[in-house]
Scaffold this motif. Structure first.
Motif, mmCIF file in Angstrom:
data_model
loop_
_atom_site.group_PDB
_atom_site.id
_atom_site.type_symbol
_atom_site.label_atom_id
_atom_site.label_comp_id
_atom_site.label_asym_id
_atom_site.label_seq_id
_atom_site.Cartn_x
_atom_site.Cartn_y
_atom_site.Cartn_z
ATOM 1 N N LYS A 91 34.374 18.576 40.159
ATOM 2 C CA LYS A 91 33.241 19.508 40.112
ATOM 3 C C LYS A 91 32.790 19.636 38.665
ATOM 4 C CE LYS A 91 31.615 24.003 41.450
ATOM 5 N NZ LYS A 91 30.979 24.257 42.686
ATOM 6 N N ARG A 92 31.489 19.684 38.477
ATOM 7 C CA ARG A 92 30.959 19.697 37.128
ATOM 8 C C ARG A 92 29.714 20.557 37.039
ATOM 9 N NH1 ARG A 92 30.467 14.778 39.718
ATOM 10 N NH2 ARG A 92 28.323 14.175 40.032
ATOM 11 N N PRO A 93 29.421 20.953 35.828
ATOM 12 C CA PRO A 93 30.201 20.799 34.614
ATOM 13 C C PRO A 93 31.373 21.775 34.575
ATOM 14 C CG PRO A 93 28.292 22.122 34.140
ATOM 15 C CD PRO A 93 28.169 21.688 35.578
ATOM 16 N N LEU A 94 32.342 21.434 33.772
ATOM 17 C CA LEU A 94 33.448 22.325 33.470
ATOM 18 C C LEU A 94 33.358 22.598 31.976
ATOM 19 C CD1 LEU A 94 37.040 22.342 34.697
ATOM 20 C CD2 LEU A 94 36.618 22.420 32.241
ATOM 21 N N ILE A 95 33.386 23.874 31.613
ATOM 22 C CA ILE A 95 33.264 24.239 30.193
ATOM 23 C C ILE A 95 34.539 24.915 29.742
ATOM 24 C CG2 ILE A 95 31.975 25.542 28.457
ATOM 25 C CD1 ILE A 95 29.530 25.346 30.270
ATOM 26 N N GLU A 96 35.056 24.401 28.628
ATOM 27 C CA GLU A 96 36.269 24.939 28.016
ATOM 28 C C GLU A 96 35.936 25.570 26.673
ATOM 29 O OE1 GLU A 96 40.387 22.526 28.783
ATOM 30 O OE2 GLU A 96 39.060 21.789 27.235
ATOM 31 N N ASN A 97 36.669 26.620 26.356
ATOM 32 C CA ASN A 97 36.639 27.219 25.024
ATOM 33 C C ASN A 97 38.070 27.127 24.530
ATOM 34 O OD1 ASN A 97 36.177 28.608 22.709
ATOM 35 N ND2 ASN A 97 35.848 30.585 23.682
ATOM 36 N N GLY A 98 38.333 26.153 23.677
ATOM 37 C CA GLY A 98 39.719 25.883 23.298
ATOM 38 C C GLY A 98 40.416 25.239 24.481
ATOM 39 N N THR A 99 41.380 25.927 25.043
ATOM 40 C CA THR A 99 42.083 25.386 26.210
ATOM 41 C C THR A 99 41.797 26.199 27.467
ATOM 42 O OG1 THR A 99 44.029 26.720 25.709
ATOM 43 C CG2 THR A 99 43.973 24.468 24.810
ATOM 44 N N LYS A 100 40.926 27.182 27.377
ATOM 45 C CA LYS A 100 40.627 28.052 28.521
ATOM 46 C C LYS A 100 39.335 27.626 29.198
ATOM 47 C CE LYS A 100 40.264 32.993 29.601
ATOM 48 N NZ LYS A 100 39.339 32.981 30.625
ATOM 49 N N VAL A 101 39.391 27.447 30.522
ATOM 50 C CA VAL A 101 38.190 27.138 31.291
ATOM 51 C C VAL A 101 37.377 28.425 31.404
ATOM 52 C CG1 VAL A 101 37.275 26.417 33.519
ATOM 53 C CG2 VAL A 101 39.338 25.322 32.616
ATOM 54 N N ILE A 102 36.109 28.356 30.998
ATOM 55 C CA ILE A 102 35.274 29.554 31.084
ATOM 56 C C ILE A 102 34.175 29.433 32.138
ATOM 57 C CG2 ILE A 102 35.744 30.296 28.733
ATOM 58 C CD1 ILE A 102 32.877 29.278 28.074
ATOM 59 N N ALA A 103 33.896 28.212 32.604
ATOM 60 C CA ALA A 103 32.876 28.035 33.637
ATOM 61 C C ALA A 103 33.121 26.735 34.383
ATOM 62 C CB ALA A 103 31.483 28.035 33.031
ATOM 63 N N LEU A 104 32.829 26.767 35.675
ATOM 64 C CA LEU A 104 32.899 25.571 36.516
ATOM 65 C C LEU A 104 31.647 25.564 37.370
ATOM 66 C CD1 LEU A 104 34.512 23.110 37.507
ATOM 67 C CD2 LEU A 104 35.576 24.607 39.204
ATOM 68 N N GLY A 105 30.870 24.494 37.244
ATOM 69 C CA GLY A 105 29.588 24.446 37.928
ATOM 70 C C GLY A 105 28.537 25.145 37.080
ATOM 71 N N PHE A 106 27.338 25.296 37.634
ATOM 72 C CA PHE A 106 26.294 26.004 36.908
ATOM 73 C C PHE A 106 25.659 27.042 37.808
ATOM 74 C CE2 PHE A 106 21.828 26.663 35.731
ATOM 75 C CZ PHE A 106 22.015 27.193 34.464
ATOM 76 N N GLU A 107 25.828 28.283 37.404
ATOM 77 C CA GLU A 107 25.124 29.401 38.019
ATOM 78 C C GLU A 107 24.612 30.242 36.859
ATOM 79 O OE1 GLU A 107 27.194 31.505 41.211
ATOM 80 O OE2 GLU A 107 28.514 29.771 41.379
ATOM 81 N N GLU A 108 23.311 30.337 36.742
ATOM 82 C CA GLU A 108 22.723 30.991 35.581
ATOM 83 C C GLU A 108 23.247 32.416 35.390
ATOM 84 O OE1 GLU A 108 18.420 31.406 33.354
ATOM 85 O OE2 GLU A 108 18.583 30.268 35.219
ATOM 86 N N GLU A 109 23.419 33.165 36.500
ATOM 87 C CA GLU A 109 23.915 34.541 36.383
ATOM 88 C C GLU A 109 25.302 34.574 35.749
ATOM 89 O OE1 GLU A 109 23.985 33.218 40.235
ATOM 90 O OE2 GLU A 109 22.089 32.948 39.229
ATOM 91 N N VAL A 110 26.147 33.606 36.123
ATOM 92 C CA VAL A 110 27.494 33.536 35.559
ATOM 93 C C VAL A 110 27.403 33.213 34.074
ATOM 94 C CG1 VAL A 110 29.689 32.277 35.611
ATOM 95 C CG2 VAL A 110 28.571 32.919 37.756
ATOM 96 N N TYR A 111 26.547 32.273 33.714
ATOM 97 C CA TYR A 111 26.397 31.914 32.306
ATOM 98 C C TYR A 111 25.916 33.116 31.485
ATOM 99 C CZ TYR A 111 27.195 26.859 32.795
ATOM 100 O OH TYR A 111 27.749 25.626 33.004
ATOM 101 N N HIS A 112 25.006 33.909 32.062
ATOM 102 C CA HIS A 112 24.512 35.107 31.370
ATOM 103 C C HIS A 112 25.636 36.105 31.116
ATOM 104 C CE1 HIS A 112 20.350 34.069 31.222
ATOM 105 N NE2 HIS A 112 20.109 34.227 32.498
ATOM 106 N N SER A 113 26.631 36.120 32.000
ATOM 107 C CA SER A 113 27.718 37.110 31.885
ATOM 108 C C SER A 113 28.820 36.676 30.918
ATOM 109 C CB SER A 113 28.317 37.396 33.266
ATOM 110 O OG SER A 113 29.048 36.273 33.724
ATOM 111 N N ILE A 114 28.805 35.432 30.482
ATOM 112 C CA ILE A 114 29.838 34.930 29.576
ATOM 113 C C ILE A 114 29.551 35.411 28.157
ATOM 114 C CG2 ILE A 114 30.837 32.838 28.532
ATOM 115 C CD1 ILE A 114 30.228 31.415 31.225
ATOM 116 N N ASP A 115 30.595 35.849 27.482
ATOM 117 C CA ASP A 115 30.451 36.281 26.092
ATOM 118 C C ASP A 115 30.560 35.052 25.191
ATOM 119 O OD1 ASP A 115 30.316 37.741 23.773
ATOM 120 O OD2 ASP A 115 32.405 38.405 23.845
ATOM 121 N N TRP A 116 29.484 34.330 25.055
ATOM 122 C CA TRP A 116 29.446 33.097 24.280
ATOM 123 C C TRP A 116 29.670 33.415 22.826
ATOM 124 C CZ3 TRP A 116 29.455 28.817 27.201
ATOM 125 C CH2 TRP A 116 28.875 28.870 28.474
#
Length: 116
Positions: A91-116
């Motif tokens: 499943k893609r995309p998978l986004i990592e911050n260091g070694t922690k997965v912070i997102a899997l797939g793309f949902e704009e609402e989820v991306y908005h909720s991430i503390d980038w």
């Protein structure tokens, strides 16, 4: 820095990269087709998310598999073997911050909720 794992020509990955670019979020792109993926990385993601979430059973790669192959994917070990052999089934995309997965797939609402 974030690492975005995926396949360059995937529409969902393109949406994710567009979002990141528009929001000026720095990332490095890891293309499974060019760079592959390690067993250790897949095991790490599986421990964080569960292997069931990593296998994209809605995608065309999964649908094109024969039933015998699909039926073998009943454990983390078998799922990882399949994902290493056919990276397009991850499943893609998978986004990592260091070694922690912070997102899997793309949902704009989820991306908005991430503390980038």
């Amino acid at each position: 820095m974030y690492i975005v794992y995926g396949i360059k020509n995937c529409n969902t990955v393109k949406k994710s990269l567009t979002y990141l670019d528009e929001h000026k979020i720095a990332y490095r792109f890891h293309d499974y087709k060019k760079e592959g993926i390690t067993k250790a990385k897949l095991k790490d993601w599986s421990s964080q998310l569960g292997w069931e979430k990593l296998v994209n059973k809605k995608g065309s790669t999964w649908r094109m598999l024969d039933d015998a192959t699909k039926n073998k994917v009943t454990s983390e070990t078998k799922a990882i073997e399949l994902m290493m052999e056919k990276t397009s089934v991850i499943k893609r995309p998978l986004i990592e911050n260091g070694t922690k997965v912070i997102a899997l797939g793309f949902e704009e609402e989820v991306y908005h909720s991430i503390d980038w």
